[in-house]
Structures are given as C-alpha cells and as structure tokens.
Design a protein around this motif. Sequence first.
Motif, PDB file in Angstrom:
ATOM      1  N   GLY A 196       0.838  -1.194   0.000  1.00  0.00           N
ATOM      2  CA  GLY A 196       0.000   0.000   0.000  1.00  0.00           C
ATOM      3  C   GLY A 196       0.867   1.235   0.000  1.00  0.00           C
ATOM      4  O   GLY A 196       2.092   1.160   0.036  1.00  0.00           O
ATOM      5  N   GLN A 197       0.216   2.394  -0.032  1.00  0.00           N
ATOM      6  CA  GLN A 197       0.940   3.661  -0.014  1.00  0.00           C
ATOM      7  C   GLN A 197       1.103   4.174   1.410  1.00  0.00           C
ATOM      8  O   GLN A 197       0.404   3.750   2.333  1.00  0.00           O
ATOM      9  N   THR A 198       2.024   5.114   1.580  1.00  0.00           N
ATOM     10  CA  THR A 198       2.253   5.653   2.916  1.00  0.00           C
ATOM     11  C   THR A 198       1.046   6.459   3.398  1.00  0.00           C
ATOM     12  O   THR A 198       0.302   7.033   2.607  1.00  0.00           O
ATOM     13  N   GLN A 199       0.884   6.486   4.717  1.00  0.00           N
ATOM     14  CA  GLN A 199      -0.201   7.231   5.365  1.00  0.00           C
ATOM     15  C   GLN A 199       0.357   8.007   6.553  1.00  0.00           C
ATOM     16  O   GLN A 199      -0.180   7.965   7.659  1.00  0.00           O
ATOM     17  N   ILE A 200       1.429   8.713   6.319  1.00  0.00           N
ATOM     18  CA  ILE A 200       2.080   9.459   7.398  1.00  0.00           C
ATOM     19  C   ILE A 200       1.167  10.550   7.935  1.00  0.00           C
ATOM     20  O   ILE A 200       1.172  10.858   9.129  1.00  0.00           O
ATOM     21  N   GLN A 201       0.357  11.140   7.066  1.00  0.00           N
ATOM     22  CA  GLN A 201      -0.606  12.162   7.513  1.00  0.00           C
ATOM     23  C   GLN A 201      -1.512  11.604   8.612  1.00  0.00           C
ATOM     24  O   GLN A 201      -1.780  12.278   9.615  1.00  0.00           O
ATOM     25  N   ARG A 202      -1.972  10.367   8.441  1.00  0.00           N
ATOM     26  CA  ARG A 202      -2.856   9.775   9.448  1.00  0.00           C
ATOM     27  C   ARG A 202      -2.113   9.560  10.760  1.00  0.00           C
ATOM     28  O   ARG A 202      -2.690   9.717  11.845  1.00  0.00           O
ATOM     29  N   VAL A 203      -0.857   9.182  10.681  1.00  0.00           N
ATOM     30  CA  VAL A 203      -0.058   9.024  11.891  1.00  0.00           C
ATOM     31  C   VAL A 203       0.037  10.349  12.640  1.00  0.00           C
ATOM     32  O   VAL A 203      -0.234  10.430  13.851  1.00  0.00           O
ATOM     33  N   LEU A 204       0.410  11.409  11.933  1.00  0.00           N
ATOM     34  CA  LEU A 204       0.590  12.708  12.580  1.00  0.00           C
ATOM     35  C   LEU A 204      -0.726  13.247  13.129  1.00  0.00           C
ATOM     36  O   LEU A 204      -0.776  13.783  14.250  1.00  0.00           O
ATOM     37  N   ASP A 205      -1.814  13.122  12.344  1.00  0.00           N
ATOM     38  CA  ASP A 205      -3.126  13.575  12.821  1.00  0.00           C
ATOM     39  C   ASP A 205      -3.534  12.818  14.081  1.00  0.00           C
ATOM     40  O   ASP A 205      -4.069  13.405  15.033  1.00  0.00           O
ATOM     41  N   HIS A 206      -3.293  11.515  14.072  1.00  0.00           N
ATOM     42  CA  HIS A 206      -3.651  10.684  15.228  1.00  0.00           C
ATOM     43  C   HIS A 206      -2.890  11.129  16.471  1.00  0.00           C
ATOM     44  O   HIS A 206      -3.480  11.292  17.560  1.00  0.00           O
ATOM     45  N   VAL A 207      -1.597  11.352  16.338  1.00  0.00           N
ATOM     46  CA  VAL A 207      -0.790  11.728  17.500  1.00  0.00           C
ATOM     47  C   VAL A 207      -1.162  13.125  17.985  1.00  0.00           C
ATOM     48  O   VAL A 207      -1.159  13.397  19.194  1.00  0.00           O
ATOM     49  N   LEU A 208      -1.519  14.012  17.067  1.00  0.00           N
ATOM     50  CA  LEU A 208      -1.976  15.342  17.479  1.00  0.00           C
ATOM     51  C   LEU A 208      -3.228  15.240  18.345  1.00  0.00           C
ATOM     52  O   LEU A 208      -3.339  15.907  19.383  1.00  0.00           O
ATOM     53  N   LEU A 209      -4.174  14.400  17.954  1.00  0.00           N
ATOM     54  CA  LEU A 209      -5.372  14.201  18.776  1.00  0.00           C
ATOM     55  C   LEU A 209      -5.021  13.597  20.134  1.00  0.00           C
ATOM     56  O   LEU A 209      -5.565  14.004  21.165  1.00  0.00           O
ATOM     57  N   GLU A 210      -4.118  12.630  20.142  1.00  0.00           N
ATOM     58  CA  GLU A 210      -3.713  11.994  21.400  1.00  0.00           C
ATOM     59  C   GLU A 210      -3.075  13.011  22.349  1.00  0.00           C
ATOM     60  O   GLU A 210      -3.381  13.049  23.542  1.00  0.00           O
ATOM     61  N   THR A 211      -2.169  13.826  21.833  1.00  0.00           N
ATOM     62  CA  THR A 211      -1.442  14.738  22.714  1.00  0.00           C
ATOM     63  C   THR A 211      -2.319  15.890  23.169  1.00  0.00           C
ATOM     64  O   THR A 211      -2.042  16.509  24.211  1.00  0.00           O
ATOM     65  N   LYS A 212      -3.377  16.205  22.420  1.00  0.00           N
ATOM     66  CA  LYS A 212      -4.340  17.203  22.899  1.00  0.00           C
ATOM     67  C   LYS A 212      -5.123  16.666  24.093  1.00  0.00           C
ATOM     68  O   LYS A 212      -5.527  17.437  24.976  1.00  0.00           O
ATOM     69  N   ARG A 213      -5.335  15.335  24.120  1.00  0.00           N
ATOM     70  CA  ARG A 213      -6.041  14.721  25.252  1.00  0.00           C
ATOM     71  C   ARG A 213      -5.130  14.596  26.461  1.00  0.00           C
ATOM     72  O   ARG A 213      -5.520  14.902  27.586  1.00  0.00           O
ATOM     73  N   GLU A 214      -3.931  14.094  26.226  1.00  0.00           N
ATOM     74  CA  GLU A 214      -2.928  13.944  27.284  1.00  0.00           C
ATOM     75  C   GLU A 214      -1.557  13.940  26.629  1.00  0.00           C
ATOM     76  O   GLU A 214      -1.347  13.229  25.635  1.00  0.00           O
ATOM     77  N   ARG A 215      -0.640  14.671  27.188  1.00  0.00           N
ATOM     78  CA  ARG A 215       0.674  14.901  26.584  1.00  0.00           C
ATOM     79  C   ARG A 215       1.335  13.599  26.106  1.00  0.00           C
ATOM     80  O   ARG A 215       1.493  12.648  26.854  1.00  0.00           O
TER      81      ARG A 215
END
Length: 233
Positions: free
Chosen positions: A107-126
């Motif tokens: 498949g193709q890379t999905q780095i955007q999804r990784v970064l978006d996911h981590v941004l949501l996680e760190t907004k909830r808790e560092r």
Amino acid sequence: MSNLPDTPATAAVAAFLKRVESLPQARPASGKRGRLVFAIDATASRQPTWDRACQLQGEMFQATRDLGGLAIQLAYYRGFMEFAATPFLTDSDDLTRRMAGVQCLGGQTQIQRVLDHVLLETKRERVNALVFVGDAVEEAVDPLCHVAGQLGLHGTPVFCFHEGGHPQAAEALKQIARLSGGAYAPFDTASAAALRDLLRAVAVYAAGGRSALTRLPGGAAQRIAGQLPAPKS
C-alpha cells in the motif's frame, strides 16, 4: 550499548543522539509514565524491519524502568487505507504479542494519518515523543509539515528514523522532524544496533527528559550535536 561500526549511517545516528541532548526537558509529571507513540510503516517492503523492531521494542521498556517507566502506543498503516493503533501499553510482552500478529501488506504511505492521530492523542494527554520508522514518503509534503508544526506547538517532537536513504523521502522526513522540534536519523538493514540505540535513546528521553539521556551510558548516547533547537531558558 555496543560500539557501532564507523559508517555514514552510524555517524548520522551519533549526530542524531547528540542533537537529542539539546531538547528541552520533557520529564513527565511526578508519578506519571512517559508516553511514546511508536509508529511504523507496515507496507509490503517493511516486513524485515517490522520483525527487527518487534525484537527490539522490549529494550525501550527496560531502558526506562528506573525513570518511572514508559507507556508505548503502537501505530501502523498498511494495505488500502488501513490504519490502526493500540492502547498505551506498559507491558513489553503485550506489545510483542500485538506486533507479532501483524503482517505487512502492500500500500501507499499514510504518514498524515499518523501525525493527525498523535496530534489528537497529545491534545487529550501529553505525548512526550513520536517515533516514526519508515522508508518512503508518498504524500504531499506541505500538509505533513503543517501537522508537524502543530505537534511542535504542543511539545511533541517527532523522531524520524529513515531506512533506505531515498533522497526525497529524507528531505520530507527532515522537515517533519525539524518543524516538530524533533530529529531525523537514517539507518540501514545491516544496522540493527543503530536502530536499537535510537529507540533506546528516545525512550529514555520520553521517560526522563534530556537530563536522563545525558546519563545514559555508552558512546552513542553521549555524542550529541546541534540539529535541534537549543533548550528554552
């Protein structure tokens, strides 16, 4: 950590580790484990590195035991738009079992999804650090850089560990790392020790901050120089 052979990849690892020392203190609040997202490209070409990472991840837990420990979330993408992330785990055997159950798929890379996911996680808790291990970037770079910058504002540096040395991918991953306040380091399939030392160093940073990293024994962890912003006074 063992001494690494003198190759361009391991020299870059040494430089990366030196730069990590200049990061601002990231020690979690007292009584809390450091939180690290361990994201891996699990597309078809990645199976050997996935297997190696599965064998090495236990050392991240081991290296941080005396610093209050580490909670690691495994995230990966593969196949056609498939993205998954575990809960934050504090047991090495549990993480190993979950990794062993994943087979890489084209498949193709999905780095955007990784970064978006981590941004949501760190907004909830560092989230103290994001480690990304991959060999390609098949997405538009500007949107990736935008999210990387947001992660930087939230104090979540991205550490990009790049296998294979593709020049366009290298440039994109360097920009992601720089904008987030993280760092970039290449490694190759022959340098399992280099990947081990990189993972261990960032785990120690996530669990105990820069001061803990400077106490990490071994030549690789002590050679640290200036890719990252200087600590804020």
